[in-house]
Design an enzyme around this catalytic site. Structure first.
Site, PDB file in Angstrom:
ATOM      1  N   VAL A 104      33.756  36.086  55.597  1.00 34.81           N
ATOM      2  CA  VAL A 104      33.987  37.440  56.107  1.00 34.81           C
ATOM      3  C   VAL A 104      35.491  37.594  56.354  1.00 34.81           C
ATOM      4  N   LYS A 117      51.400  36.083  57.490  1.00 31.45           N
ATOM      5  CA  LYS A 117      52.261  36.641  58.536  1.00 31.45           C
ATOM      6  C   LYS A 117      52.452  35.650  59.685  1.00 31.45           C
ATOM      7  N   SER A 246      58.672  37.158  41.551  1.00 30.93           N
ATOM      8  CA  SER A 246      59.423  37.560  42.751  1.00 30.93           C
ATOM      9  C   SER A 246      58.897  38.896  43.277  1.00 30.93           C
ATOM     10  N   LEU A 251      58.379  36.622  47.338  1.00 26.01           N
ATOM     11  CA  LEU A 251      59.455  36.889  48.306  1.00 26.01           C
ATOM     12  C   LEU A 251      59.111  36.380  49.695  1.00 26.01           C
ATOM     13  N   GLU A 268      61.439  34.670  37.157  1.00 26.24           N
ATOM     14  CA  GLU A 268      60.936  36.047  37.094  1.00 26.24           C
ATOM     15  C   GLU A 268      61.000  36.545  35.651  1.00 26.24           C
ATOM     16  N   GLY A 342      50.834  37.710  40.497  1.00 29.57           N
ATOM     17  CA  GLY A 342      49.877  38.801  40.598  1.00 29.57           C
ATOM     18  C   GLY A 342      48.458  38.310  40.820  1.00 29.57           C
ATOM     19  N   LEU A 395      46.567  46.596  48.423  1.00 27.87           N
ATOM     20  CA  LEU A 395      47.016  46.397  49.797  1.00 27.87           C
ATOM     21  C   LEU A 395      45.822  46.483  50.734  1.00 27.87           C
ATOM     22  N   HIS A 524      65.996  56.735  72.378  1.00 25.35           N
ATOM     23  CA  HIS A 524      67.260  55.992  72.296  1.00 25.35           C
ATOM     24  C   HIS A 524      67.251  54.852  73.314  1.00 25.35           C
TER      25      HIS A 524
HETATM   26  C1  LIG Z   1      49.259  35.771  50.306  1.00 27.92           C
HETATM   27  C2  LIG Z   1      48.863  37.219  50.444  1.00 27.92           C
HETATM   28  C3  LIG Z   1      49.435  38.001  51.412  1.00 27.92           C
HETATM   29  C4  LIG Z   1      49.080  39.335  51.531  1.00 27.92           C
HETATM   30  N1  LIG Z   1      49.679  40.081  52.502  1.00 27.92           N
HETATM   31  C5  LIG Z   1      49.363  41.386  52.633  1.00 27.92           C
HETATM   32  C6  LIG Z   1      49.952  42.172  53.639  1.00 27.92           C
HETATM   33  O1  LIG Z   1      50.780  41.694  54.420  1.00 27.92           O
HETATM   34  N2  LIG Z   1      49.605  43.459  53.726  1.00 27.92           N
HETATM   35  C7  LIG Z   1      48.703  44.024  52.875  1.00 27.92           C
HETATM   36  O2  LIG Z   1      48.421  45.216  52.999  1.00 27.92           O
HETATM   37  N3  LIG Z   1      48.100  43.294  51.907  1.00 27.92           N
HETATM   38  C8  LIG Z   1      48.410  41.997  51.774  1.00 27.92           C
HETATM   39  N4  LIG Z   1      47.802  41.247  50.807  1.00 27.92           N
HETATM   40  C9  LIG Z   1      46.824  41.899  49.920  1.00 27.92           C
HETATM   41  C10 LIG Z   1      45.445  42.018  50.622  1.00 27.92           C
HETATM   42  O3  LIG Z   1      45.031  40.739  51.028  1.00 27.92           O
HETATM   43  C11 LIG Z   1      44.436  42.635  49.692  1.00 27.92           C
HETATM   44  O4  LIG Z   1      44.933  43.861  49.209  1.00 27.92           O
HETATM   45  C12 LIG Z   1      43.121  42.874  50.420  1.00 27.92           C
HETATM   46  O5  LIG Z   1      42.611  41.663  50.899  1.00 27.92           O
HETATM   47  C13 LIG Z   1      42.112  43.544  49.506  1.00 27.92           C
HETATM   48  O6  LIG Z   1      40.936  43.733  50.209  1.00 27.92           O
HETATM   49  P1  LIG Z   1      39.518  43.868  49.469  1.00 27.92           P
HETATM   50  O7  LIG Z   1      38.539  44.146  50.557  1.00 27.92           O
HETATM   51  O8  LIG Z   1      39.635  44.794  48.341  1.00 27.92           O
HETATM   52  O9  LIG Z   1      39.244  42.453  48.821  1.00 27.92           O
HETATM   53  P2  LIG Z   1      39.224  40.902  49.397  1.00 27.92           P
HETATM   54  O10 LIG Z   1      39.986  40.853  50.649  1.00 27.92           O
HETATM   55  O11 LIG Z   1      39.610  40.107  48.272  1.00 27.92           O
HETATM   56  O12 LIG Z   1      37.705  40.742  49.786  1.00 27.92           O
HETATM   57  C14 LIG Z   1      36.679  40.722  48.846  1.00 27.92           C
HETATM   58  C15 LIG Z   1      35.527  39.914  49.396  1.00 27.92           C
HETATM   59  O13 LIG Z   1      34.398  40.104  48.565  1.00 27.92           O
HETATM   60  C16 LIG Z   1      33.731  38.873  48.388  1.00 27.92           C
HETATM   61  N5  LIG Z   1      32.990  38.986  47.123  1.00 27.92           N
HETATM   62  C17 LIG Z   1      33.513  39.131  45.888  1.00 27.92           C
HETATM   63  N6  LIG Z   1      32.533  39.302  44.980  1.00 27.92           N
HETATM   64  C18 LIG Z   1      31.374  39.251  45.670  1.00 27.92           C
HETATM   65  C19 LIG Z   1      30.014  39.370  45.282  1.00 27.92           C
HETATM   66  N7  LIG Z   1      29.664  39.596  44.030  1.00 27.92           N
HETATM   67  N8  LIG Z   1      29.071  39.263  46.246  1.00 27.92           N
HETATM   68  C20 LIG Z   1      29.411  39.038  47.543  1.00 27.92           C
HETATM   69  N9  LIG Z   1      30.688  38.927  47.957  1.00 27.92           N
HETATM   70  C21 LIG Z   1      31.651  39.038  47.036  1.00 27.92           C
HETATM   71  C22 LIG Z   1      34.838  37.844  48.359  1.00 27.92           C
HETATM   72  O14 LIG Z   1      34.347  36.558  48.702  1.00 27.92           O
HETATM   73  C23 LIG Z   1      35.800  38.403  49.406  1.00 27.92           C
HETATM   74  O15 LIG Z   1      35.524  37.888  50.675  1.00 27.92           O
HETATM   75  C24 LIG Z   1      48.114  39.901  50.666  1.00 27.92           C
HETATM   76  C25 LIG Z   1      47.500  39.109  49.692  1.00 27.92           C
HETATM   77  C26 LIG Z   1      47.870  37.778  49.578  1.00 27.92           C
HETATM   78  C27 LIG Z   1      47.203  36.931  48.549  1.00 27.92           C
HETATM   79  N1  LIG Z   2      53.166  42.321  52.287  1.00 27.51           N
HETATM   80  C1  LIG Z   2      52.245  42.751  51.441  1.00 27.51           C
HETATM   81  O1  LIG Z   2      51.780  43.880  51.496  1.00 27.51           O
HETATM   82  C2  LIG Z   2      51.722  41.815  50.394  1.00 27.51           C
HETATM   83  C3  LIG Z   2      52.024  40.466  50.471  1.00 27.51           C
HETATM   84  C4  LIG Z   2      51.526  39.636  49.489  1.00 27.51           C
HETATM   85  C5  LIG Z   2      50.728  40.153  48.488  1.00 27.51           C
HETATM   86  N2  LIG Z   2      50.449  41.466  48.447  1.00 27.51           N
HETATM   87  C6  LIG Z   2      49.636  42.018  47.346  1.00 27.51           C
HETATM   88  O2  LIG Z   2      49.160  40.970  46.536  1.00 27.51           O
HETATM   89  C7  LIG Z   2      49.359  41.286  45.174  1.00 27.51           C
HETATM   90  C8  LIG Z   2      49.834  40.076  44.443  1.00 27.51           C
HETATM   91  O3  LIG Z   2      51.159  39.727  44.843  1.00 27.51           O
HETATM   92  P1  LIG Z   2      52.119  38.989  43.841  1.00 27.51           P
HETATM   93  O4  LIG Z   2      53.427  38.805  44.501  1.00 27.51           O
HETATM   94  O5  LIG Z   2      51.427  37.802  43.279  1.00 27.51           O
HETATM   95  O6  LIG Z   2      52.202  40.009  42.626  1.00 27.51           O
HETATM   96  P2  LIG Z   2      53.312  41.094  42.238  1.00 27.51           P
HETATM   97  O7  LIG Z   2      52.688  41.896  41.161  1.00 27.51           O
HETATM   98  O8  LIG Z   2      53.866  41.762  43.422  1.00 27.51           O
HETATM   99  O9  LIG Z   2      54.494  40.214  41.594  1.00 27.51           O
HETATM  100  C9  LIG Z   2      54.287  39.364  40.509  1.00 27.51           C
HETATM  101  C10 LIG Z   2      55.623  39.053  39.873  1.00 27.51           C
HETATM  102  O10 LIG Z   2      55.449  37.996  38.955  1.00 27.51           O
HETATM  103  C11 LIG Z   2      56.167  38.281  37.752  1.00 27.51           C
HETATM  104  N3  LIG Z   2      55.505  37.508  36.680  1.00 27.51           N
HETATM  105  C12 LIG Z   2      54.253  37.665  36.210  1.00 27.51           C
HETATM  106  N4  LIG Z   2      53.973  36.714  35.283  1.00 27.51           N
HETATM  107  C13 LIG Z   2      55.069  35.919  35.167  1.00 27.51           C
HETATM  108  C14 LIG Z   2      55.396  34.752  34.398  1.00 27.51           C
HETATM  109  N5  LIG Z   2      54.533  34.179  33.569  1.00 27.51           N
HETATM  110  N6  LIG Z   2      56.611  34.199  34.551  1.00 27.51           N
HETATM  111  C15 LIG Z   2      57.501  34.745  35.398  1.00 27.51           C
HETATM  112  N7  LIG Z   2      57.245  35.843  36.160  1.00 27.51           N
HETATM  113  C16 LIG Z   2      56.044  36.420  36.064  1.00 27.51           C
HETATM  114  C17 LIG Z   2      56.071  39.788  37.623  1.00 27.51           C
HETATM  115  O11 LIG Z   2      57.105  40.317  36.820  1.00 27.51           O
HETATM  116  C18 LIG Z   2      56.195  40.230  39.093  1.00 27.51           C
HETATM  117  O12 LIG Z   2      57.523  40.430  39.490  1.00 27.51           O
HETATM  118  C19 LIG Z   2      50.364  42.410  45.099  1.00 27.51           C
HETATM  119  O13 LIG Z   2      49.843  43.421  44.279  1.00 27.51           O
HETATM  120  C20 LIG Z   2      50.539  42.884  46.495  1.00 27.51           C
HETATM  121  O14 LIG Z   2      50.144  44.242  46.620  1.00 27.51           O
HETATM  122  C21 LIG Z   2      50.943  42.309  49.375  1.00 27.51           C
END
Ligand SMILES: Cc1cc2nc3c(=O)[nH]c(=O)nc-3n(C[C@H](O)[C@H](O)[C@H](O)COP(=O)(O)OP(=O)(O)OC[C@H]3O[C@@H](n4cnc5c(N)ncnc54)[C@H](O)[C@@H]3O)c2cc1C
Ligand SMILES: NC(=O)c1ccc[n+]([C@@H]2O[C@H](COP(=O)([O-])OP(=O)(O)OC[C@H]3O[C@@H](n4cnc5c(N)ncnc54)[C@H](O)[C@@H]3O)[C@@H](O)[C@H]2O)c1
Length: 545
Positions: A104, A117, A246, A251, A268, A342, A395, A524
């Protein structure tokens, strides 16, 4: 509930075909899948939604529906998207089940936003306390600063566990049935669980999220070559780590690793670092987040082959291929390699093909109301998809906003989320945040719609609060329509940019003009005056502290 209220009958509970609780109207016809009136009114009272009891769609259904469904709403995936949808559906009085195959909280809570974070918070403090020059400017001297790797890792993983527990409890407390099984679509209104059972619901929301994408040629061993899933465990802090990609993840982890003492090499594929960000912010980020740190980089190259190493014995080997010539140009040897290229939608076994749906590069096609579309572009009735899986915006807050939007549509209120009002932030030190259009897209829109584009900038170096903190680097750039004054986009890099951008997102959502915002009084001394400076200058309103 609307259903029963419309008929004016109380419901009694019985068991449905799938062995799940269903409600049957005492008048004989089966109003199945509706929770009891008593339960519903308790929930409605709890959430103050009594006025929504008579929803048009439900009222119409009440006159015609004799189908027997286990639930009003079944949600596949209990990530932040599914969780947000479940809570809103319950507040609206629906009987809800949510399927979760793993944890969950999904990615965000267990392998994403929350633990990352926590790592950034700990690493950020280490960075600050190691910055003698910065501390000296504030009049502070400190002895040697160290950190306990396991302690930092525990902070991140402990927090994830805590938030997961809170989310599970919130679902249970509201009477939402959490089913620990993988679910797939069997037929309209019907899901099949990995527990072998069949479940039915009036409406279904798919929220299966995403998984790290690993390009071909890259071998993940989880120890020396890993994705964010592995990095978040912080099992070691490599001396030299290459980060492929990146974007957000790359980042944020470069921030963590350099603060904890690693050297970082970015790889990148695009010609510049941070390709997803506004070019002006990119340049400033390069000056603030890359150049002063132990970071080097290779741009316009793909990592085409990555071979894991053995710590202390054999390095990780990374083959680099030029993006333009497609020639192998270099081989790097590093201690570890993080793959941040990605994420892909986790939709492969959802069974949507049974309803004539064709995935688009794995993403589930949806319309602006989150309704799933089939291969011909027609709406698949009663089927919605939210979050990372529909590819609109990966997101966490977008996923839960889409969940709420889907539930609004399910319960009869037409709703479309305006994704241009959804802010995004990268939680580096300092943070980067934006909402709306970048400058190139804003220019294109201005040309197309025939208005003059305005651009105004606020500076952290002119902000008393930022200077008091010794953090005067950064800008807030506001892009707006010069004729209407409406804001099109805001891009910020600087201290607490992620919090500052919220005011701008709200302004875009409400159509607030730069002048209206300039007449809103900003406290302020606060960082919000960076936005104040930009909008006052745009609106020709005098300022000055
Ligand atoms: C390292 C990292 C940092 C991030 N930081 C941020 C951030 O700071 N801010 C931000 O806005 N976003 C951030 N994101 C992105 C964010 O985590 C995702 O956008 C968000 O979790 C998407 O939510 P979701 O509910 O679509 O999917 P998920 O969070 O991926 O949840 C999907 C759930 O569905 C379950 N599931 C899948 N298929 C099935 C099935 N068939 N039956 C039952 N269960 C299933 C999975 O097990 C999972 O628990 C980050 C992502 C990563 C990887
Ligand atoms: N703070 C946040 O909101 C936050 C934090 C982490 C992740 N996320 C979400 O998770 C998702 C995934 O994050 P991410 O950073 O993995 O993806 P991203 O799409 O942000 O960045 C991926 C980067 O990898 C590069 N790339 C792809 N294939 C490559 C290759 N073979 N060699 C070199 N460079 C390559 C792309 O050009 C791109 O710049 C994002 O879409 C983001 O929305 C959000």
């Amino acid at each position: 509930m609307a259903f029963q209220v419309a008929h004016g009958v109380e419901c009694a509970r019985s068991r449905g075909s799938g062995g799940h609780a269903v409600d049957r109207g005492v008048g004989g016809s089966a109003f199945v899948g509706r929770s009891s009136l008593r339960q519903a009114s308790r929930m409605e009272a709890l959430h103050g939604h009594q006025k929504q009891l008579l929803r048009p769609k439900r009222a119409a259904l009440a006159r015609t529906t004799v189908m027997a469904y286990d639930y009003d709403l079944a949600i596949v995936g209990a990530g932040v998207g599914g969780h947000g949808a479940a809570l809103h559906a319950r507040a609206k009085g629906l009987k809800v089940a949510i399927f979760e195959a793993r944890d969950v909280g999904g990615t965000c809570v267990n392998r994403g936003c929350v633990p990352s974070k926590a790592l950034l918070a700990a690493a950020g403090r280490v960075r600050e306390m190691k910055n003698e020059h910065h501390l000296k400017s504030l009049g502070i001297t400190l002895g040697e600063v160290g950190y306990d790797r396991a302690g930092v890792a525990n902070h991140a993983n402990g927090l994830a566990e805590r938030v997961k527990g809170n989310m599970t409890n919130s679902l249970k407390a509201l009477g939402i049935e959490v089913i620990h099984a993988r679910a797939s679509v069997e037929a309209p209104h019907t899901l099949k669980g990995s527990d072998g059972k069949t479940y039915t619901a009036t409406d279904i929301i798919l929220a299966p999220g995403s998984e790290p994408f690993v390009p071909r040629g890259i071998e993940i061993d989880g120890k020396t070559v890993f994705t964010s899933d592995g990095a978040l465990k912080l099992e070691w802090v490599p001396d030299w780590v290459a980060i492929i990609g990146s974007g957000y993840i790359g980042l944020e982890f470069s921030d963590v690793y350099t603060a904890l003492g690693s050297n970082v090499t970015f790889i990148e594929a695009m010609p510049s670092l941070m390709p997803g960000f506004d070019p002006e912010i990119q340049r400033l980020a390069q000056r603030l987040l890359i150049n002063p740190r132990a970071i080097d980089y290779h741009t316009n190259v793909f990592a085409t082959k990555v071979t894991p190493g053995v710590p202390g014995v054999r390095p990780v080997m990374i083959e680099l291929t030029d993006a333009s010539t497609k020639q192998v140009v270099d081989t790097l040897e590093v201690d570890a390699c993080m793959v941040a290229t990605g994420r892909y939608p986790f939709t492969q076994d959802l069974g949507l093909e049974k309803l004539g749906v064709e995935l688009n590069r794995g993403f589930v096609p949806v319309d602006e109301r989150m309704r799933v579309l089939d291969a011909k572009g027609n709406v698949v009735e009663n089927m919605y998809c939210i979050g990372d899986a529909n590819g609109k915006m990966m997101l966490a807050h977008a996923a839960s906003a889409q969940g709420i939007s889907a539930v609004e549509n399910i319960t009869g209120t037409e709703h479309a989320l305006d994704h241009e009002t959804v802010p995004a932030a990268c939680f580096t030190h300092p943070e980067v945040a934006f909402v709306g259009l970048n400058e190139a897209d804003a220019k294109a829109r201005a040309e197309k719609q025939g208005f003059e584009l305005g651009k105004s900038t606020g500076h952290f170096r002119a902000n008393s609060k930022a200077l008091a903190e010794g953090e005067g680097d950064g800008i807030a750039k506001v892009l707006y329509n010069k004729s209407s004054g409406k804001i099109l986009g805001v891009h910020i890099i600087g201290l607490h940019a992620a919090d500052l951008v919220q005011e701008c997102a709200n302004a875009i959502a409400r159509g607030t003009t730069v002048k209206e915002l300039a007449f809103c009084v900003h406290t302020h001394p606060t960082l919000s005056e960076v936005i104040d400076e930009a909008v006052k200058s745009a609106a020709g309103v005098g300022a000055g502290h």
